[in-house]
Motif scaffolding. Structure first.
Motif, PDB file in Angstrom:
ATOM      1  N   GLY A 204       0.829  -1.197   0.000  1.00 45.27           N
ATOM      2  CA  GLY A 204       0.000   0.000   0.000  1.00 45.27           C
ATOM      3  C   GLY A 204       0.861   1.243   0.000  1.00 45.27           C
ATOM      4  O   GLY A 204       2.060   1.183   0.293  1.00 45.27           O
ATOM      5  N   SER A 205       0.243   2.380  -0.322  1.00 50.15           N
ATOM      6  CA  SER A 205       1.023   3.612  -0.434  1.00 50.15           C
ATOM      7  C   SER A 205       0.391   4.787   0.287  1.00 50.15           C
ATOM      8  O   SER A 205       0.812   5.923   0.113  1.00 50.15           O
ATOM      9  N   GLY A 206      -0.627   4.529   1.105  1.00 50.59           N
ATOM     10  CA  GLY A 206      -1.304   5.614   1.800  1.00 50.59           C
ATOM     11  C   GLY A 206      -0.903   5.728   3.250  1.00 50.59           C
ATOM     12  O   GLY A 206       0.091   5.146   3.708  1.00 50.59           O
ATOM     13  N   ALA A 207      -1.725   6.485   4.001  1.00 58.30           N
ATOM     14  CA  ALA A 207      -1.426   6.750   5.407  1.00 58.30           C
ATOM     15  C   ALA A 207      -1.367   5.472   6.232  1.00 58.30           C
ATOM     16  O   ALA A 207      -0.563   5.355   7.150  1.00 58.30           O
ATOM     17  N   GLY A 238       8.894  12.224  -5.753  1.00 61.64           N
ATOM     18  CA  GLY A 238       8.998  13.245  -4.718  1.00 61.64           C
ATOM     19  C   GLY A 238       7.775  13.323  -3.828  1.00 61.64           C
ATOM     20  O   GLY A 238       7.843  13.807  -2.706  1.00 61.64           O
ATOM     21  N   SER A 239       6.632  12.839  -4.315  1.00 57.21           N
ATOM     22  CA  SER A 239       5.400  12.929  -3.538  1.00 57.21           C
ATOM     23  C   SER A 239       5.064  11.647  -2.777  1.00 57.21           C
ATOM     24  O   SER A 239       4.078  11.605  -2.042  1.00 57.21           O
ATOM     25  N   THR A 240       5.893  10.607  -2.937  1.00 55.76           N
ATOM     26  CA  THR A 240       5.583   9.330  -2.316  1.00 55.76           C
ATOM     27  C   THR A 240       5.423   9.441  -0.810  1.00 55.76           C
ATOM     28  O   THR A 240       4.515   8.860  -0.218  1.00 55.76           O
ATOM     29  N   PHE A 241       6.317  10.206  -0.176  1.00 57.55           N
ATOM     30  CA  PHE A 241       6.285  10.334   1.276  1.00 57.55           C
ATOM     31  C   PHE A 241       5.518  11.568   1.735  1.00 57.55           C
ATOM     32  O   PHE A 241       5.634  11.982   2.883  1.00 57.55           O
ATOM     33  N   GLY A 242       4.734  12.171   0.863  1.00 58.85           N
ATOM     34  CA  GLY A 242       4.029  13.384   1.226  1.00 58.85           C
ATOM     35  C   GLY A 242       4.955  14.577   1.203  1.00 58.85           C
ATOM     36  O   GLY A 242       6.057  14.534   0.650  1.00 58.85           O
ATOM     37  N   GLY A 243       4.532  15.659   1.856  1.00 55.32           N
ATOM     38  CA  GLY A 243       5.301  16.888   1.826  1.00 55.32           C
ATOM     39  C   GLY A 243       6.304  17.030   2.931  1.00 55.32           C
ATOM     40  O   GLY A 243       6.987  18.051   3.030  1.00 55.32           O
ATOM     41  N   LEU A 305      -2.768  -3.134   2.769  1.00 55.46           N
ATOM     42  CA  LEU A 305      -3.394  -1.844   3.045  1.00 55.46           C
ATOM     43  C   LEU A 305      -3.624  -1.122   1.726  1.00 55.46           C
ATOM     44  O   LEU A 305      -3.067  -0.050   1.462  1.00 55.46           O
ATOM     45  N   THR A 306      -4.454  -1.732   0.894  1.00 57.21           N
ATOM     46  CA  THR A 306      -4.696  -1.230  -0.461  1.00 57.21           C
ATOM     47  C   THR A 306      -6.039  -0.523  -0.585  1.00 57.21           C
ATOM     48  O   THR A 306      -6.554  -0.357  -1.687  1.00 57.21           O
ATOM     49  N   GLY A 307      -6.602  -0.107   0.546  1.00 57.56           N
ATOM     50  CA  GLY A 307      -7.854   0.634   0.501  1.00 57.56           C
ATOM     51  C   GLY A 307      -9.068  -0.226   0.813  1.00 57.56           C
ATOM     52  O   GLY A 307      -8.961  -1.414   1.137  1.00 57.56           O
ATOM     53  N   PRO A 373     -10.501   7.468  -1.024  1.00 55.56           N
ATOM     54  CA  PRO A 373     -10.054   7.538   0.372  1.00 55.56           C
ATOM     55  C   PRO A 373     -10.229   8.938   0.946  1.00 55.56           C
ATOM     56  O   PRO A 373     -10.913   9.781   0.381  1.00 55.56           O
ATOM     57  N   THR A 374      -9.601   9.188   2.073  1.00 56.52           N
ATOM     58  CA  THR A 374      -9.459  10.509   2.700  1.00 56.52           C
ATOM     59  C   THR A 374     -10.786  11.197   2.959  1.00 56.52           C
ATOM     60  O   THR A 374     -11.044  12.295   2.510  1.00 56.52           O
TER      61      THR A 374
END
Length: 453
Positions: A204-207, A238-243, A305-307, A373-374
């Protein structure tokens, strides 16, 4: 039969469902909340160890607060961040208690339709009440009649599978004993022992994935052989880990920083462009195989954790207008497309965006977002306020927006911070800079939890 005298049936006694009941009571409309679990907030309680990204001030519905006030209920400090357990015990349970017999526990909805009309029949369709079939905990069945139905059952019970094509990977079901579809509670000794000293794939790639990686990195301090393999379907950018520290959402930034630290410090290896096709047994371990034939080294556990996705099976006899991709209401889908929006760029919405060809049936809360999501609790509260107004015949109030979100939403929070009743970093609000350097690995928030994003 006067249909208007029938109750409005609400599916799910979670944050949105109970808020819907409070708004209906305020409007003089009788609700009946059907909850499959044995307590209010049953799904929230399953992630009780996770801290929300939203403050108490953002996860208490105004109509619910009014209903609770005469009971002596005291609202927790609005600037602090509850855990899922706090939210359930200090707010959802008291709200269910004050609603009393309007909340029925152990009632699983198995079907919703129009009385005497399947989805094909047009004749006098809108003049018929809804029939709601339920199965009680003892196995008995019952048919209830309602003037309207609000499905606020969420998506927690239907996590997405491991397969890159949206279907279970070959071998996924048979490997179920070594697979989990939730962020593990590593404070639980039995769960901690399951992952301590083990090699675990996190997909997964989210929170939620960030949180799991942070948890496992923290566990590695006590059990050095603990190691994670972070499996991403896309590459790292660059956006993989958020800001990071520049992220306008502090908790999201802290989660990203923790995940990055897990990789940088050698507690996790990232595998990119890996779309799982099959799971094979290798002795007591599992081997993940990608669509392109790549095989990962064996792992002891897999955290998927794929949603999440909505369960629409019991709504099959209703005429729903759903987006073909997100499985969200047609008018809402373009506003929540995760390719275009985060929770901070979805404006508040109500009955207009939530209506279906089948009149007086609504998907609300996380269920309304389909596979997107979110989701924010405040968004769900605004949804049901609008729906209740429409059912009361107050179209002006139904169409009026009564929620104002900051530009980036209200997603800020203590995501990775583990202190009880954690407070925001100085500066407050969703846009405060995240607490510096010393990121404490602790509790994040599930990507689909309705308390924050």
């Amino acid at each position: 039969m006067n249909i208007q005298q029938l109750p409005v049936i609400i599916i799910g006694a979670g944050p949105t469902g109970l808020a819907a009941a409070a708004h209906l009571v305020e409007r003089g409309i009788e609700p009946l909340v059907l909850e499959a679990g044995d307590r209010a907030g049953a799904a929230v309680r399953e992630w009780s160890h996770v801290r929300l990204f939203s403050t108490w001030g953002e996860v208490v519905d105004p109509a619910a607060e009014k209903l609770l006030a005469p009971t002596g209920w005291v609202k927790p400090n609005g600037d602090t961040y509850p855990s899922g357990g706090d939210w359930a015990t200090k707010y959802l349970q008291p709200l269910a208690d004050v609603l009393g017999d309007r909340v029925r526990l152990g009632a699983t909805v198995t079907g919703v339709s129009r009385q005497g009309r399947d989805r094909v029949v047009d004749a006098d369709r809108e003049q018929q009440p809804f029939t709601v079939h339920i199965q009680s905990a003892d196995g008995s069945e019952q048919r209830l009649i309602a003037r309207a139905v609000i499905d606020a059952s969420g998506t927690w019970s239907t996590p997405s599978p491991i397969g890159g094509d949206g279907l279970p990977a070959l071998g996924e079901r048979t490997a179920n004993a070594r697979m989990s579809y939730r962020v593990p509670n590593l404070k639980n000794p039995a769960v901690r022992a399951r992952y301590a000293g083990k090699r675990t794939a996190v997909i997964g790639s989210g929170a939620s994935a960030f949180t799991a990686l942070a948890y496992l990195a923290d566990l590695a301090k006590d059990a050095p052989d603990t190691h994670a393999v972070w499996v991403l379907r896309r590459g790292i950018s660059g956006s993989t880990f958020g800001g990071g520290e520049a992220d306008q959402l502090p908790a999201r930034g802290a989660l990203g920083l923790a995940a990055k630290a897990a990789v940088d410090n050698g507690h996790a290896d990232a595998v990119t462009g890996f779309r799982t096709d099959a799971v094979e047994q290798s002795g007591e371990q599992l081997v993940l195989i990608a669509e392109d034939g790549r095989r990962l080294d064996p792992v002891d556990e897999v955290i998927v954790l794929t949603g999440f996705r909505p369960d629409l099976s019991f709504l099959n006899e209703l005429r729903l207008g759903l987006d073909e991709r997100l499985q969200a209401p047609l008018a809402l889908a373009p506003l929540i497309d995760p390719n275009q929006h985060s929770c901070g760029t979805v404006y508040p919405h109500g009955v207009g965006e939530l209506s279906h060809p089948e009149r007086d049936v609504y998907l609300a809360g996380m269920k309304s977002y389909g596979r997107a999501p979110t989701f924010l609790a405040m968004t769900g509260y605004e949804q049901v306020r609008s729906i209740a107004a429409a059912l009361a015949g107050d179209q002006e109030a139904a169409e009026r927006v009564e929620l104002t979100l900051p530009e980036t939403g209200v997603c800020g929070g203590a995501g990775l911070f583990d202190e009880p009743e954690a407070t925001p970093s100085e500066g407050g609000g969703c846009c405060a800079a995240p607490a510096t350097a010393t990121v404490q690995i602790g509790v994040g928030a599930p990507a689909s939890a309705s308390g924050g994003c």
